[in-house]
Design a protein around this motif. Structure first.
Motif, PDB file in Angstrom:
ATOM      1  N   VAL A 279      39.660  25.431 -30.413  1.00  0.00           N
ATOM      2  CA  VAL A 279      39.925  26.979 -29.978  1.00  0.00           C
ATOM      3  C   VAL A 279      38.800  27.565 -29.468  1.00  0.00           C
ATOM      4  N   ALA A 280      38.956  27.681 -28.323  1.00  0.00           N
ATOM      5  CA  ALA A 280      37.528  28.582 -27.605  1.00  0.00           C
ATOM      6  C   ALA A 280      38.117  30.015 -27.354  1.00  0.00           C
ATOM      7  N   GLY A 281      37.316  30.705 -27.568  1.00  0.00           N
ATOM      8  CA  GLY A 281      37.210  32.274 -27.616  1.00  0.00           C
ATOM      9  C   GLY A 281      36.565  33.114 -26.592  1.00  0.00           C
ATOM     10  N   HIS A 282      37.329  33.842 -25.439  1.00  0.00           N
ATOM     11  CA  HIS A 282      36.611  34.615 -24.734  1.00  0.00           C
ATOM     12  C   HIS A 282      36.214  35.821 -25.428  1.00  0.00           C
ATOM     13  N   VAL A 283      34.682  36.066 -25.287  1.00  0.00           N
ATOM     14  CA  VAL A 283      34.149  37.027 -25.912  1.00  0.00           C
ATOM     15  C   VAL A 283      33.085  37.883 -25.390  1.00  0.00           C
ATOM     16  N   LEU A 284      33.011  39.046 -24.955  1.00  0.00           N
ATOM     17  CA  LEU A 284      31.832  39.651 -24.288  1.00  0.00           C
ATOM     18  C   LEU A 284      31.711  40.913 -25.027  1.00  0.00           C
ATOM     19  N   ARG A 285      32.406  41.306 -26.012  1.00  0.00           N
ATOM     20  CA  ARG A 285      31.823  42.480 -26.774  1.00  0.00           C
ATOM     21  C   ARG A 285      31.693  41.980 -28.285  1.00  0.00           C
ATOM     22  N   LYS A 286      30.970  42.971 -29.028  1.00  0.00           N
ATOM     23  CA  LYS A 286      30.806  42.705 -30.413  1.00  0.00           C
ATOM     24  C   LYS A 286      32.042  42.707 -30.906  1.00  0.00           C
ATOM     25  N   PHE A 287      33.035  43.536 -30.919  1.00  0.00           N
ATOM     26  CA  PHE A 287      34.092  43.558 -31.405  1.00  0.00           C
ATOM     27  C   PHE A 287      34.826  42.223 -31.538  1.00  0.00           C
ATOM     28  N   GLY A 288      35.101  41.596 -30.294  1.00  0.00           N
ATOM     29  CA  GLY A 288      35.619  40.231 -30.205  1.00  0.00           C
ATOM     30  C   GLY A 288      34.797  39.202 -30.873  1.00  0.00           C
ATOM     31  N   PHE A 289      33.318  39.539 -30.997  1.00  0.00           N
ATOM     32  CA  PHE A 289      32.461  38.509 -31.619  1.00  0.00           C
ATOM     33  C   PHE A 289      32.741  38.579 -33.181  1.00  0.00           C
ATOM     34  N   ASP A 290      32.914  39.791 -33.727  1.00  0.00           N
ATOM     35  CA  ASP A 290      33.096  39.736 -35.103  1.00  0.00           C
ATOM     36  C   ASP A 290      34.361  39.242 -35.388  1.00  0.00           C
ATOM     37  N   ARG A 291      35.417  39.109 -34.777  1.00  0.00           N
ATOM     38  CA  ARG A 291      36.709  38.579 -35.046  1.00  0.00           C
ATOM     39  C   ARG A 291      36.451  37.064 -35.066  1.00  0.00           C
ATOM     40  N   ALA A 292      35.829  36.594 -34.093  1.00  0.00           N
ATOM     41  CA  ALA A 292      35.544  35.143 -33.906  1.00  0.00           C
ATOM     42  C   ALA A 292      34.818  34.681 -35.112  1.00  0.00           C
ATOM     43  N   MET A 293      34.006  35.423 -35.556  1.00  0.00           N
ATOM     44  CA  MET A 293      33.150  34.826 -36.967  1.00  0.00           C
ATOM     45  C   MET A 293      34.084  34.548 -38.027  1.00  0.00           C
ATOM     46  N   GLN A 294      35.372  35.343 -37.979  1.00  0.00           N
ATOM     47  CA  GLN A 294      36.050  35.090 -39.269  1.00  0.00           C
ATOM     48  C   GLN A 294      36.681  33.925 -39.172  1.00  0.00           C
ATOM     49  N   TRP A 295      36.639  33.151 -37.887  1.00  0.00           N
ATOM     50  CA  TRP A 295      37.461  31.955 -37.904  1.00  0.00           C
ATOM     51  C   TRP A 295      36.631  30.593 -37.387  1.00  0.00           C
ATOM     52  N   ASN A 296      37.483  29.325 -37.797  1.00  0.00           N
ATOM     53  CA  ASN A 296      36.878  28.291 -37.322  1.00  0.00           C
ATOM     54  C   ASN A 296      36.872  28.009 -35.717  1.00  0.00           C
ATOM     55  N   MET A 297      36.244  28.733 -35.146  1.00  0.00           N
ATOM     56  CA  MET A 297      36.119  28.691 -33.508  1.00  0.00           C
ATOM     57  C   MET A 297      35.279  27.329 -33.068  1.00  0.00           C
ATOM     58  N   HIS A 298      35.829  26.866 -31.973  1.00  0.00           N
ATOM     59  CA  HIS A 298      35.008  25.669 -31.693  1.00  0.00           C
ATOM     60  C   HIS A 298      33.775  26.075 -30.552  1.00  0.00           C
ATOM     61  N   SER A 299      34.074  27.273 -30.056  1.00  0.00           N
ATOM     62  CA  SER A 299      33.253  27.795 -28.921  1.00  0.00           C
ATOM     63  C   SER A 299      33.463  29.182 -28.565  1.00  0.00           C
ATOM     64  N   LEU A 300      32.392  29.844 -28.030  1.00  0.00           N
ATOM     65  CA  LEU A 300      32.454  31.303 -27.703  1.00  0.00           C
ATOM     66  C   LEU A 300      32.090  31.086 -26.081  1.00  0.00           C
ATOM     67  N   GLU A 301      33.017  31.781 -25.429  1.00  0.00           N
ATOM     68  CA  GLU A 301      32.835  31.660 -23.995  1.00  0.00           C
ATOM     69  C   GLU A 301      32.097  33.011 -23.394  1.00  0.00           C
ATOM     70  N   HIS A 302      31.246  33.042 -22.782  1.00  0.00           N
ATOM     71  CA  HIS A 302      30.189  34.269 -22.301  1.00  0.00           C
ATOM     72  C   HIS A 302      29.461  34.447 -23.165  1.00  0.00           C
ATOM     73  N   THR A 303      28.994  35.860 -23.354  1.00  0.00           N
ATOM     74  CA  THR A 303      28.087  36.278 -24.473  1.00  0.00           C
ATOM     75  C   THR A 303      28.354  37.666 -24.450  1.00  0.00           C
ATOM     76  N   ILE A 304      28.045  38.358 -25.806  1.00  0.00           N
ATOM     77  CA  ILE A 304      28.405  39.786 -25.812  1.00  0.00           C
ATOM     78  C   ILE A 304      27.198  40.512 -25.240  1.00  0.00           C
ATOM     79  N   GLY A 305      27.603  41.765 -24.535  1.00  0.00           N
ATOM     80  CA  GLY A 305      26.764  42.467 -23.882  1.00  0.00           C
ATOM     81  C   GLY A 305      26.638  43.967 -24.079  1.00  0.00           C
ATOM     82  N   ASP A 306      27.245  44.100 -25.377  1.00  0.00           N
ATOM     83  CA  ASP A 306      27.165  45.617 -25.876  1.00  0.00           C
ATOM     84  C   ASP A 306      26.397  45.687 -27.403  1.00  0.00           C
TER      85      ASP A 306
END
Length: 327
Positions: A279-306
């Motif tokens: 599972v790959a996650g589109h994440v550009l904000r801290k909100f999305g990053f925090d949600r991603a950290m709760q799951w077994n993601m394979h990858s984070l696409e982009h990076t947070i900017g806030d």
């Protein structure tokens, strides 16, 4: 000043964002420019006619050792059944009656990987049925230019659902040149979440869109639509699932956008585990990053900017073996 329609506002705002992305001011997804004088014409590559049943003998090559960053003392390679068979010197390595390719001191490196692209997206922020031929030429060039620039594998992070199988099929038939494509098919996203602009928002040809290029998003409203969308992608050979986790629009100041409910994420990750899909996650904000950290993601696409990542968050990413593709 002439009052702009919502359609014009979206069109010109996206064009402005595209200009910033091209200048390096914004992180963005990759495709090749619609018009450019800097690309390599694929017909100038003079690619040899290679057949799998016959081996390949490459001589007079400058072979780059990517581990040391230096040139190898060897300058010849034999390839059989799609794998490197031996490396040596042109004066000693046997040809074995293989197809001979003289590189005349050109450089050889491992095939590069474009880890995040949208190979079926032409670099344009509008749609006109009259220009469909131009769009198709652009997409074909997306495939060609990857090879021209040494990229032999791409990871497609969301595609037009009718175009991707068509162009991949043409690639398999040898009708055009391109890289191996690993793909997710459509975005697995809730209705009006990222990318939160629907085709009717910027083109009057949206209905024709569905029959010519296909949807790029599942955009589910119900659990049944989510489950059917996941199955649809899988049945068409998806290699992974792409989800979008932010709660803020990136498109033209759109503000807050819908997010997955817990039951949605449970269904997605259970499906992924059952079918052994990353599972790959589109994440550009801290909100999305925090949600991603709760799951077994394979990858984070982009990076947070806030926000900045804390040391603890970085350690958690390492522990969970998250792959990060900034782009």
């Amino acid at each position: 000043m002439k009052k702009q329609s919502r359609r014009d506002f979206i069109k010109y705002s996206c064009a402005s964002a595209g200009t910033l992305a091209l200048s390096g001011a914004l992180n963005g997804c990759t495709t090749f420019a619609l018009l450019s004088d800097t690309v390599v014409p694929i017909q100038e590559l003079q690619l040899p006619d290679i057949h799998d049943e016959k081996g390949i003998y490459i001589k007079n090559a400058n072979i780059v050792d990517v581990k040391t960053g230096k040139l190898s003392n060897e300058n010849a390679i034999t390839i059989s059944n799609g794998k490197i068979e031996a490396m040596g010197h042109s004066t000693t390595l046997k040809n074995n009656d293989y197809l001979e390719i003289n590189l005349n001191n050109a450089y050889v490196i491992p095939g590069l990987i474009d880890s995040h692209c949208h190979i079926t997206f032409p670099c344009t922020y509008g749609f006109n049925i009259i220009d469909m031929i131009i769009y198709f030429k652009q997409i074909k060039r997306n495939y060609n230019q990857h090879i021209a620039n040494g990229i032999t594998t791409v990871r497609d992070m969301g595609a037009f659902s009718l175009l991707l199988p068509y162009f991949n099929d043409q690639l398999e038939k040898g009708n055009h040149i391109g890289p191996r494509v690993i793909f997710c098919n459509k975005f697995t996203n809730i209705y009006r979440s990222h990318p939160d602009i629907a085709p009717p928002d910027f083109t009057r040809w949206a209905i024709i869109d569905d029959y010519t290029v296909g949807d790029q998003s599942i955009w589910f409203r119900t659990m049944a639509e989510l489950e059917n969308g996941l199955k649809w992608n899988l049945e068409r050979d998806a290699s992974f699932i792409k989800i979008t986790l932010d709660d803020q629009s990136l498109m033209c100041g759109g503000g807050k956008i819908p997010i997955y409910e817990q039951q949605h994420l449970n269904t997605i990750f259970n499906f992924a585990e059952h079918h052994n899909l990353p599972v790959a996650g589109h994440v550009l904000r801290k909100f999305g990053f925090d949600r991603a950290m709760q799951w077994n993601m394979h990858s984070l696409e982009h990076t947070i900017g806030d926000a900045f990542h804390s040391n603890q968050e970085i350690e958690t990413m390492v522990k969970k073996m998250f792959q990060l593709f900034p782009h």
